[in-house]
Scaffold this active site. Structure first.
Site, short mmCIF file in Angstrom:
data_model
loop_
_atom_site.label_atom_id
_atom_site.label_comp_id
_atom_site.label_asym_id
_atom_site.label_seq_id
_atom_site.Cartn_x
_atom_site.Cartn_y
_atom_site.Cartn_z
N ARG A 9 -5.07 -8.36 10.73
CA ARG A 9 -5.50 -6.97 10.92
C ARG A 9 -6.08 -6.44 9.62
O ARG A 9 -5.54 -6.66 8.56
CB ARG A 9 -4.33 -6.08 11.34
CG ARG A 9 -4.75 -4.62 11.56
CD ARG A 9 -3.56 -3.70 11.66
NE ARG A 9 -2.65 -3.75 10.52
CZ ARG A 9 -2.89 -3.19 9.33
NH1 ARG A 9 -4.02 -2.56 9.10
NH2 ARG A 9 -1.99 -3.27 8.37
N ILE A 10 -7.20 -5.74 9.76
CA ILE A 10 -7.78 -5.03 8.62
C ILE A 10 -8.03 -3.59 9.05
O ILE A 10 -8.20 -3.30 10.23
CB ILE A 10 -9.08 -5.69 8.10
CG1 ILE A 10 -10.06 -5.92 9.24
CG2 ILE A 10 -8.76 -6.97 7.37
CD1 ILE A 10 -11.39 -6.47 8.81
N SER A 11 -8.05 -2.70 8.06
CA SER A 11 -8.14 -1.27 8.37
C SER A 11 -9.56 -0.74 8.47
O SER A 11 -9.83 0.17 9.25
CB SER A 11 -7.40 -0.47 7.30
OG SER A 11 -6.05 -0.84 7.28
N THR A 12 -10.47 -1.28 7.68
CA THR A 12 -11.83 -0.74 7.67
C THR A 12 -12.84 -1.82 7.98
O THR A 12 -12.59 -3.01 7.78
CB THR A 12 -12.17 -0.11 6.30
OG1 THR A 12 -12.10 -1.13 5.30
CG2 THR A 12 -11.22 1.02 5.95
N GLN A 15 -14.02 -4.43 5.32
CA GLN A 15 -13.11 -5.51 4.93
C GLN A 15 -13.30 -6.69 5.89
O GLN A 15 -13.86 -6.52 6.97
CB GLN A 15 -11.65 -5.05 5.03
CG GLN A 15 -11.28 -3.94 4.07
CD GLN A 15 -9.86 -3.45 4.32
OE1 GLN A 15 -9.44 -3.28 5.46
NE2 GLN A 15 -9.13 -3.23 3.25
#
Length: 196
Positions: A9-12, A15
């Site tokens: 999982r990445i937030s933005t 990324q």
């Protein structure tokens, strides 16, 4: 036959999950590309609100393994992480967290780690409740009113009471003050039986 899945999982959107995939590979886990679930979503979203994670849950079967690089991939806070790991454990899925030395969170050591996390989650919840309670007490002490604002202020309530005493109908008073009959009846009852 058991399979190995990875959840990255990445937030933005700027990324990438490349570092997480490399870390999983470096730890010795060989995972087929179709078994790597990638998700671009904020870490503040609970796992139940993550579409990619929910698709992963639908694919996981008893005996499968799930690899994550960090514990925060499994939830937005300690309580959510604990709930997620418990759900996976009940389904018979082994969960490995590389940030904790690749520990299987369903093993005895992993279970002990989850008990520590549970204690932290409970502590976190208790602190939140305590802060909420003290905030309410402080606000009440400062005269803050909770709930919806009153439809009629004290002056209007007194005017309502005077009109009732002079024989004006409840419906006419309600129309005059642009409110419901029930509001007028409540004001009348409150003025007839003042707080003790």
């Amino acid at each position: 036959m058991s399979q190995i899945f990875a959840y990255c999982r990445i937030s933005t959107l700027d990324q990438t999950t490349e570092n997480q995939r490399r870390e999983i590979e470096s730890a010795g886990f060989k995972i087929k590309p179709q078994q790597i679930i990638e998700e671009h979503i904020s870490g503040s979203a609970a796992t139940s609100e993550r579409p990619g994670f929910n698709r992963l849950l639908a694919r996981l079967k008893c005996g499968d393994q799930l690899i994550v690089t960090k514990l925060d991939r499994l939830g937005c806070n300690a309580m959510d992480i604990r709930k997620t790991v418990e759900q996976l454990t009940e389904t018979g899925i082994r969960v490995h967290c590389l940030a904790l030395g690749g520990i299987d969170l369903t093993s005895p050591t992993g279970k002990m780690m989850m008990q520590v996390i549970s204690a932290v989650a409970e502590f976190e919840r208790d602190l939140l409740l305590e802060r909420t309670h003290s905030g309410i007490v402080r606000a009440r002490g400062a005269g803050k009113r909770f709930g919806r604002p009153p439809v009629l202020n004290e002056e209007q309530k007194q005017a309502v009471f005077e009109r009732i005493k002079s024989g004006v109908s409840i419906s006419a008073i309600a129309r005059e003050f642009k409110t419901s009959r029930q509001t007028i009846l409540r004001a009348k009852a409150k003025l007839q039986t003042p707080d003790i």
